[in-house]
Design a protein around this motif. Structure first.
Motif, PDB file in Angstrom:
ATOM      1  N   ARG A  54     -13.193 -49.025  44.734  1.00 51.08           N
ATOM      2  CA  ARG A  54     -12.910 -47.644  44.331  1.00 51.08           C
ATOM      3  C   ARG A  54     -14.100 -47.141  43.529  1.00 51.08           C
ATOM      4  O   ARG A  54     -14.351 -47.605  42.421  1.00 51.08           O
ATOM      5  CB  ARG A  54     -11.632 -47.564  43.508  1.00 51.08           C
ATOM      6  N   ARG A  55     -14.815 -46.186  44.105  1.00 59.82           N
ATOM      7  CA  ARG A  55     -16.043 -45.715  43.476  1.00 59.82           C
ATOM      8  C   ARG A  55     -15.797 -44.904  42.210  1.00 59.82           C
ATOM      9  O   ARG A  55     -16.654 -44.828  41.335  1.00 59.82           O
ATOM     10  CB  ARG A  55     -16.837 -44.863  44.467  1.00 59.82           C
ATOM     11  N   LYS A  56     -14.644 -44.252  42.115  1.00 59.30           N
ATOM     12  CA  LYS A  56     -14.380 -43.421  40.939  1.00 59.30           C
ATOM     13  C   LYS A  56     -14.433 -44.244  39.669  1.00 59.30           C
ATOM     14  O   LYS A  56     -14.982 -43.808  38.650  1.00 59.30           O
ATOM     15  CB  LYS A  56     -13.015 -42.749  41.071  1.00 59.30           C
ATOM     16  N   THR A  57     -13.863 -45.443  39.714  1.00 60.93           N
ATOM     17  CA  THR A  57     -13.824 -46.309  38.533  1.00 60.93           C
ATOM     18  C   THR A  57     -14.745 -47.512  38.672  1.00 60.93           C
ATOM     19  O   THR A  57     -14.840 -48.310  37.744  1.00 60.93           O
ATOM     20  CB  THR A  57     -12.387 -46.815  38.313  1.00 60.93           C
ATOM     21  N   GLU A  58     -15.405 -47.650  39.856  1.00 65.20           N
ATOM     22  CA  GLU A  58     -16.244 -48.813  40.171  1.00 65.20           C
ATOM     23  C   GLU A  58     -15.460 -50.115  40.075  1.00 65.20           C
ATOM     24  O   GLU A  58     -16.016 -51.172  39.758  1.00 65.20           O
ATOM     25  CB  GLU A  58     -17.485 -48.869  39.273  1.00 65.20           C
ATOM     26  N   GLN A  59     -14.182 -50.028  40.367  1.00 64.91           N
ATOM     27  CA  GLN A  59     -13.365 -51.235  40.421  1.00 64.91           C
ATOM     28  C   GLN A  59     -13.479 -51.857  41.809  1.00 64.91           C
ATOM     29  O   GLN A  59     -13.475 -51.148  42.815  1.00 64.91           O
ATOM     30  CB  GLN A  59     -11.899 -50.905  40.135  1.00 64.91           C
ATOM     31  N   GLN A  60     -13.578 -53.176  41.867  1.00 65.08           N
ATOM     32  CA  GLN A  60     -13.588 -53.880  43.136  1.00 65.08           C
ATOM     33  C   GLN A  60     -12.571 -55.003  43.080  1.00 65.08           C
ATOM     34  O   GLN A  60     -12.507 -55.770  42.110  1.00 65.08           O
ATOM     35  CB  GLN A  60     -14.970 -54.432  43.469  1.00 65.08           C
ATOM     36  N   TYR A  61     -11.775 -55.083  44.144  1.00 68.07           N
ATOM     37  CA  TYR A  61     -10.696 -56.054  44.223  1.00 68.07           C
ATOM     38  C   TYR A  61     -10.905 -56.966  45.424  1.00 68.07           C
ATOM     39  O   TYR A  61     -11.516 -56.572  46.421  1.00 68.07           O
ATOM     40  CB  TYR A  61      -9.344 -55.341  44.362  1.00 68.07           C
ATOM     41  N   GLU A 111     -18.248 -39.958  51.703  1.00 72.05           N
ATOM     42  CA  GLU A 111     -19.566 -39.367  51.954  1.00 72.05           C
ATOM     43  C   GLU A 111     -20.034 -39.811  53.336  1.00 72.05           C
ATOM     44  O   GLU A 111     -19.950 -40.990  53.675  1.00 72.05           O
ATOM     45  CB  GLU A 111     -20.558 -39.829  50.883  1.00 72.05           C
ATOM     46  N   LEU A 112     -20.520 -38.864  54.129  1.00 70.59           N
ATOM     47  CA  LEU A 112     -21.060 -39.195  55.445  1.00 70.59           C
ATOM     48  C   LEU A 112     -22.486 -39.714  55.289  1.00 70.59           C
ATOM     49  O   LEU A 112     -23.388 -38.970  54.900  1.00 70.59           O
ATOM     50  CB  LEU A 112     -21.040 -37.966  56.355  1.00 70.59           C
ATOM     51  N   VAL A 113     -22.679 -40.995  55.582  1.00 71.70           N
ATOM     52  CA  VAL A 113     -24.016 -41.587  55.441  1.00 71.70           C
ATOM     53  C   VAL A 113     -24.465 -42.313  56.705  1.00 71.70           C
ATOM     54  O   VAL A 113     -25.607 -42.752  56.794  1.00 71.70           O
ATOM     55  CB  VAL A 113     -24.068 -42.561  54.239  1.00 71.70           C
ATOM     56  N   GLY A 114     -23.587 -42.476  57.707  1.00 74.20           N
ATOM     57  CA  GLY A 114     -23.989 -43.142  58.942  1.00 74.20           C
ATOM     58  C   GLY A 114     -23.677 -44.619  58.957  1.00 74.20           C
ATOM     59  O   GLY A 114     -23.263 -45.210  57.957  1.00 74.20           O
ATOM     60  N   ARG A 115     -23.901 -45.229  60.118  1.00 74.73           N
ATOM     61  CA  ARG A 115     -23.590 -46.643  60.326  1.00 74.73           C
ATOM     62  C   ARG A 115     -24.361 -47.522  59.344  1.00 74.73           C
ATOM     63  O   ARG A 115     -25.552 -47.327  59.107  1.00 74.73           O
ATOM     64  CB  ARG A 115     -23.967 -47.037  61.761  1.00 74.73           C
ATOM     65  N   ASP A 116     -23.657 -48.482  58.749  1.00 72.12           N
ATOM     66  CA  ASP A 116     -24.239 -49.453  57.812  1.00 72.12           C
ATOM     67  C   ASP A 116     -24.788 -48.795  56.559  1.00 72.12           C
ATOM     68  O   ASP A 116     -25.632 -49.378  55.871  1.00 72.12           O
ATOM     69  CB  ASP A 116     -25.330 -50.278  58.492  1.00 72.12           C
ATOM     70  N   GLY A 117     -24.329 -47.584  56.247  1.00 68.29           N
ATOM     71  CA  GLY A 117     -24.771 -46.918  55.020  1.00 68.29           C
ATOM     72  C   GLY A 117     -23.733 -47.089  53.923  1.00 68.29           C
ATOM     73  O   GLY A 117     -22.537 -46.921  54.154  1.00 68.29           O
ATOM     74  N   PHE A 118     -24.186 -47.409  52.720  1.00 73.55           N
ATOM     75  CA  PHE A 118     -23.266 -47.615  51.604  1.00 73.55           C
ATOM     76  C   PHE A 118     -22.835 -46.275  51.020  1.00 73.55           C
ATOM     77  O   PHE A 118     -21.676 -45.935  50.981  1.00 73.55           O
ATOM     78  CB  PHE A 118     -23.915 -48.470  50.516  1.00 73.55           C
ATOM     79  N   GLY A 119     -23.840 -45.505  50.564  1.00 74.32           N
ATOM     80  CA  GLY A 119     -23.535 -44.234  49.937  1.00 74.32           C
ATOM     81  C   GLY A 119     -22.657 -44.433  48.710  1.00 74.32           C
ATOM     82  O   GLY A 119     -22.644 -45.485  48.076  1.00 74.32           O
ATOM     83  N   MET A 120     -21.898 -43.419  48.393  1.00 71.84           N
ATOM     84  CA  MET A 120     -20.943 -43.489  47.283  1.00 71.84           C
ATOM     85  C   MET A 120     -19.529 -43.437  47.851  1.00 71.84           C
ATOM     86  O   MET A 120     -18.706 -42.610  47.477  1.00 71.84           O
ATOM     87  CB  MET A 120     -21.194 -42.344  46.308  1.00 71.84           C
ATOM     88  N   ASN A 121     -19.248 -44.340  48.773  1.00 68.71           N
ATOM     89  CA  ASN A 121     -17.977 -44.374  49.467  1.00 68.71           C
ATOM     90  C   ASN A 121     -17.034 -45.417  48.896  1.00 68.71           C
ATOM     91  O   ASN A 121     -17.458 -46.508  48.495  1.00 68.71           O
ATOM     92  CB  ASN A 121     -18.195 -44.698  50.953  1.00 68.71           C
ATOM     93  N   ASP A 122     -15.751 -45.092  48.894  1.00 70.18           N
ATOM     94  CA  ASP A 122     -14.752 -46.146  48.814  1.00 70.18           C
ATOM     95  C   ASP A 122     -14.822 -46.931  50.123  1.00 70.18           C
ATOM     96  O   ASP A 122     -15.293 -46.415  51.138  1.00 70.18           O
ATOM     97  CB  ASP A 122     -13.352 -45.554  48.669  1.00 70.18           C
ATOM     98  N   TYR A 123     -14.350 -48.157  50.109  1.00 71.23           N
ATOM     99  CA  TYR A 123     -14.328 -48.916  51.352  1.00 71.23           C
ATOM    100  C   TYR A 123     -13.355 -50.072  51.254  1.00 71.23           C
ATOM    101  O   TYR A 123     -12.914 -50.465  50.166  1.00 71.23           O
ATOM    102  CB  TYR A 123     -15.723 -49.433  51.720  1.00 71.23           C
TER     103      TYR A 123
END
Length: 398
Positions: free
Chosen positions: A205-212, A104-116
């Motif tokens: 991973r936002r699809k499953t809300e898993q964080q590693y 999702e395009l949200v701009g600098r320092d934006g969380f949004g619903m992005n994988d990262y």
């Protein structure tokens, strides 16, 4: 802390989960690998230098299921190396299905619903201060300064802090590949010939809300920086001169239709000034602003205060939010009083004769300059000095 580091307690049955909850985590170590080969930041790991970079893999889930290993088809492979100019971080976030990548395009320092994916450095290895650098599948960046208090809370992140660094991302049939380059000007560290930095890498991973995370996190242990691994054997790197000058020039036109003889419906204002940031040494920074213009800062909501107590608004001015975590301890400093409403604003209307009228009564104090010095010693002692000067405000009546 932000929702990226909230702890989530979930029952898990794996052996690794049992090890984490029993407090037997052994911090990982990643050897620092220097390169003398050219690397182009284009999202492609096709340079020979990446073949010799230190590999960080075998990530561990810390939410929602604590301690579970990554599935092979959704695994994360990352590589870290450095040269005389800066740090290179790259890798691949595999996905079983390309449609599972949240972007999702949200701009600098934006969380949004992005994988990262991103890395957190504790350059002084003091478990108190860190620097974060993240990138999304669409190549958007976010960075922050991180603080941790081992005795009270999990610390916090200052996203008003921004550094200049490069990144590139490519989405392909196996997932998405990324490259990041962090020049040494984008981070603070000591002048020691050989250094060990605290290090952790995290992917979400936002699809499953898993964080590693690369180094496992125990939610029963206070703090994120206290549970980092180590990037060992960083040799012969030198912090550059940290100097940043940001001059500005602004022109304002205001239209207020008074529609009275002798009074103009239009008014104008011309202003100019300078922001300065100077690194005094490896740990302390001087910030100064001359005739600042906060015209682009978000306005406060109107509040009808019927109490005898002061209404406290959020601070949105960058100078008073960036690098001011030391001044926020114990709520001792309320920066909105600096350049705020004059104390005697309403006294101008007292004892006004029938043949008199108020010509001018400034509603805010003009800030002429402000400066602050902040940092933390090797022993963990935080020191901060803040000074500001406002112009005297006068009301006039006729």
């Amino acid at each position: 802390m932000t929702n990226r580091f909230m702890w989530c307690l979930t029952v898990a049955t794996t052996l690794l989960t049992t090890t984490i909850l029993s407090g037997q985590i052994t911090p990982k170590k990643l050897p620092a690998q220097r390169t003398d080969q050219r690397v182009t930041i284009d999202g492609k790991l096709n340079e020979a230098a990446w073949q010799d970079a230190a590999k960080a893999d075998e990530y561990v889930e810390f939410r929602p299921v604590i301690g579970r290993k990554e599935a092979y088809e959704n695994r994360t492979e990352s590589f870290l190396m450095y040269d005389d100019q800066g740090i290179y971080f790259g890798g691949t976030c595999y996905e079983r299905n390309i449609d599972s990548i949240a972007k999702e395009l949200v701009g600098r320092d934006g969380f949004g619903m992005n994988d990262y994916i991103g890395l957190i450095f504790d350059t002084y290895n003091d478990k108190l201060n860190g620097f974060e650098y993240f990138v999304t599948p669409l190549g958007e960046q976010w960075d922050a300064k991180m603080t941790s208090n081992q005795n009270s809370d999990n610390g916090g992140e200052d996203f008003s802090w921004n550094a200049v660094w490069k990144s590139a991302v490519i989405i392909h049939e196996k997932g998405w590949t990324f490259e990041m380059f962090l020049p040494y000007s984008a981070i603070r560290f000591s002048k020691d010939k050989v250094q060990d930095w605290g290090l952790n890498i995290t992917r979400r991973r936002r699809k499953t809300e898993q964080q590693y995370t690369w180094n496992a996190i125990d939610p029963n242990v206070n703090g994120f920086l206290t549970q980092e691994g180590t990037w060992t054997g960083i040799t012969d790197i030198k912090p550059p001169l940290r100097l940043q000058l940001s001059p500005y020039f602004s022109i304002y036109g205001n239209h207020f239709p008074i529609n009275q003889v002798g009074q103009k419906n239009w008014s104008s204002q011309v202003s100019g000034g300078l922001d300065l940031k100077l690194g005094l040494n490896q740990a302390f920074t001087l910030d100064a602003t001359l005739i600042p213009d906060f015209g682009q800062v978000q306005s406060d909501n109107q509040v009808l205060n019927l109490t005898p107590f002061e209404v406290k608004f959020n601070e949105n001015r960058t100078f008073f939010t960036e690098g001011t975590e030391l001044f926020g301890k114990g709520n001792l400093v309320y920066s909105r009083r600096i350049g705020g409403r004059p104390i005697n604003l309403h006294k101008a209307y007292e004892n006004v004769d029938a043949n008199e009228k108020i010509l001018s009564n400034p509603s805010e104090s003009k800030l002429i300059n402000a400066s602050k010095i902040s940092g933390r010693t090797k022993n963990g002692l935080g020191i901060g000095v803040l000074n500001a000067v406002t112009r005297a405000q006068h009301s006039y009546r006729r």
